[in-house]
Design an enzyme around this catalytic site. Structure first.
Site, PDB file in Angstrom:
ATOM      1  N   TYR A 126     -12.168  -5.390   0.143  1.00  0.00           N
ATOM      2  CA  TYR A 126     -10.906  -5.746   0.252  1.00  0.00           C
ATOM      3  C   TYR A 126     -10.559  -5.953   1.892  1.00  0.00           C
ATOM      4  CZ  TYR A 126      -5.726  -4.988   0.638  1.00  0.00           C
ATOM      5  OH  TYR A 126      -4.389  -4.864   1.263  1.00  0.00           O
TER       6      TYR A 126
HETATM    7  N1  LIG Z   1      -0.873  -1.629  -1.661  1.00  0.00           N
HETATM    8  C1  LIG Z   1      -0.861  -1.144  -0.458  1.00  0.00           C
HETATM    9  O1  LIG Z   1      -0.942   0.051   0.012  1.00  0.00           O
HETATM   10  C2  LIG Z   1      -1.243  -2.136   0.617  1.00  0.00           C
HETATM   11  C3  LIG Z   1      -1.452  -1.656   2.198  1.00  0.00           C
HETATM   12  C4  LIG Z   1      -1.602  -2.621   3.075  1.00  0.00           C
HETATM   13  C5  LIG Z   1      -1.390  -3.827   2.877  1.00  0.00           C
HETATM   14  N2  LIG Z   1      -1.159  -4.348   1.520  1.00  0.00           N
HETATM   15  C6  LIG Z   1      -0.949  -5.626   1.339  1.00  0.00           C
HETATM   16  O2  LIG Z   1       0.298  -6.189   1.393  1.00  0.00           O
HETATM   17  C7  LIG Z   1       0.305  -7.392   0.715  1.00  0.00           C
HETATM   18  C8  LIG Z   1       1.817  -7.230   0.014  1.00  0.00           C
HETATM   19  O3  LIG Z   1       1.634  -6.244  -0.778  1.00  0.00           O
HETATM   20  P1  LIG Z   1       2.650  -5.848  -2.083  1.00  0.00           P
HETATM   21  O4  LIG Z   1       2.596  -4.549  -2.652  1.00  0.00           O
HETATM   22  O5  LIG Z   1       3.810  -6.548  -1.889  1.00  0.00           O
HETATM   23  O6  LIG Z   1       1.722  -6.898  -3.063  1.00  0.00           O
HETATM   24  P2  LIG Z   1       1.952  -7.251  -4.578  1.00  0.00           P
HETATM   25  O7  LIG Z   1       3.094  -6.652  -5.278  1.00  0.00           O
HETATM   26  O8  LIG Z   1       0.748  -7.267  -5.458  1.00  0.00           O
HETATM   27  O9  LIG Z   1       2.445  -8.733  -4.385  1.00  0.00           O
HETATM   28  C9  LIG Z   1       1.291  -9.867  -4.193  1.00  0.00           C
HETATM   29  C10 LIG Z   1       1.931 -11.362  -4.490  1.00  0.00           C
HETATM   30  O10 LIG Z   1       0.907 -12.273  -4.502  1.00  0.00           O
HETATM   31  C11 LIG Z   1       0.998 -13.240  -5.482  1.00  0.00           C
HETATM   32  N3  LIG Z   1       0.086 -13.962  -5.651  1.00  0.00           N
HETATM   33  C12 LIG Z   1      -1.256 -13.592  -6.376  1.00  0.00           C
HETATM   34  N4  LIG Z   1      -2.212 -14.594  -6.438  1.00  0.00           N
HETATM   35  C13 LIG Z   1      -1.421 -15.466  -6.268  1.00  0.00           C
HETATM   36  C14 LIG Z   1      -1.704 -16.979  -6.228  1.00  0.00           C
HETATM   37  N5  LIG Z   1      -2.806 -17.451  -6.677  1.00  0.00           N
HETATM   38  N6  LIG Z   1      -0.906 -17.872  -5.663  1.00  0.00           N
HETATM   39  C15 LIG Z   1       0.434 -17.476  -5.297  1.00  0.00           C
HETATM   40  N7  LIG Z   1       0.776 -16.099  -5.087  1.00  0.00           N
HETATM   41  C16 LIG Z   1       0.021 -15.363  -5.787  1.00  0.00           C
HETATM   42  C17 LIG Z   1       1.479 -12.498  -6.870  1.00  0.00           C
HETATM   43  O11 LIG Z   1       1.951 -13.297  -7.533  1.00  0.00           O
HETATM   44  P3  LIG Z   1       2.545 -12.633  -9.046  1.00  0.00           P
HETATM   45  O12 LIG Z   1       3.793 -11.815  -8.850  1.00  0.00           O
HETATM   46  O13 LIG Z   1       2.839 -14.147  -9.864  1.00  0.00           O
HETATM   47  O14 LIG Z   1       1.207 -11.926  -9.719  1.00  0.00           O
HETATM   48  C18 LIG Z   1       2.341 -11.200  -6.198  1.00  0.00           C
HETATM   49  O15 LIG Z   1       3.708 -11.573  -6.001  1.00  0.00           O
HETATM   50  C19 LIG Z   1      -0.557  -7.632   0.036  1.00  0.00           C
HETATM   51  O16 LIG Z   1      -1.420  -8.612   0.869  1.00  0.00           O
HETATM   52  C20 LIG Z   1      -1.591  -6.367   0.033  1.00  0.00           C
HETATM   53  O17 LIG Z   1      -2.975  -6.419   0.247  1.00  0.00           O
HETATM   54  C21 LIG Z   1      -0.971  -3.511   0.500  1.00  0.00           C
END
Ligand SMILES: NC(=O)c1ccc[n+]([C@@H]2O[C@H](COP(=O)([O-])OP(=O)(O)OC[C@H]3O[C@@H](n4cnc5c(N)ncnc54)[C@H](OP(=O)(O)O)[C@@H]3O)[C@@H](O)[C@H]2O)c1
Length: 210
Positions: A126
């Site tokens: 990742y």
């Molecule tokens: N989790 C952590 O602790 C952490 C830490 C640092 C950074 N991040 C990063 O921060 C970012 C946002 O995090 P978050 O928690 O808000 O993530 P999230 O809730 O998983 O949201 C990700 C979004 O991406 C969309 N997505 C996935 N595949 C797609 C596609 N083919 N076309 C268009 N949209 C698509 C999803 O759509 P659907 O709603 O339709 O599924 C979802 O709405 C991510 O990039 C994550 O990797 C996460």
């Protein structure tokens, strides 16, 4: 300014869209995958379009002055999707921006994406995908800001963060504070060309991103 939010149905995305909707001078265009989600957003007064990073998404970027990429494949899909969304989806959007705009690009990356070799285990692929997307952006010529938050929480935002090119300690940050940082980047030209690690902290967002 119209701001395309890619990943608008995500946890940060939803907070950001709501925040921009209520803010002066910034008008979110929410890109979601399902028509029902778009209809729901429209019902709440938000401009919304359907798009898919593995398919068509151009309509989401039309007329935008900036794009925020906060999409991700999430923890419940395979590493194929990490490649196809977090890396290739981001690159596809950047290529579109280079060809047709907008030039301003805010990337929600992840802490430690600058040095994936410092990590081990399941998170490393990742982080490599995030690193490669960030590198592409750094070399693209787009007006970038890269935000690399630590572990994301659902806690209420505090409006206070720690931000620096590199933070050595591990930590967390509420998604609401990441959304606040994104809004600040949209408003502050001095954040163009910057990469920030981002954690909860003591400094008001406006000051921390100066
Ligand atoms: N989790 C952590 O602790 C952490 C830490 C640092 C950074 N991040 C990063 O921060 C970012 C946002 O995090 P978050 O928690 O808000 O993530 P999230 O809730 O998983 O949201 C990700 C979004 O991406 C969309 N997505 C996935 N595949 C797609 C596609 N083919 N076309 C268009 N949209 C698509 C999803 O759509 P659907 O709603 O339709 O599924 C979802 O709405 C991510 O990039 C994550 O990797 C996460």
């Amino acid at each position: 300014m119209r701001v395309s939010v890619i990943g608008a149905n995500g946890k940060i995305g939803r907070l950001l869209v709501e925040r921009l909707r209520a803010a002066d001078g910034l008008e979110p265009v929410a890109m979601v995958r399902e028509e029902a989600q778009a209809a729901d957003l429209r019902g709440r007064g938000v401009e919304a379009v359907t798009g898919d990073l593995e398919g068509e998404f151009a309509a989401a970027l039309e007329g935008a002055g900036a794009v925020v990429f906060t999409a991700g494949s999430g923890a419940h899909t395979g590493k194929d999707k990490t490649l196809l969304i977090d890396l290739w989806g981001a690159v596809r959007v950047m290529k579109h921006c280079l060809a047709r705009g907008p030039r301003r690009f805010i990337m929600v990356s992840a802490m430690r994406a600058g040095d994936p070799d410092a990590a081990s285990g399941g998170i490393k692929p990742y982080l490599v995908a995030k690193w490669a997307a960030d590198e592409w952006l750094l070399r693209s010529g787009l007006e970038y800001t890269i935000l690399r938050p630590g572990g994301l929480t659902e806690d209420p935002g505090t409006g206070r963060v720690e931000a620096a090119a590199r933070i050595e300690r591990r930590g967390k940050i509420p998604r609401a504070d990441v959304a606040a940082a994104i809004e600040r980047c949209l408003r502050a030209p001095e954040t163009v060309g910057k990469v920030y690690d981002l954690l909860s902290g003591e400094v008001p967002v406006e000051e921390a991103l100066r």
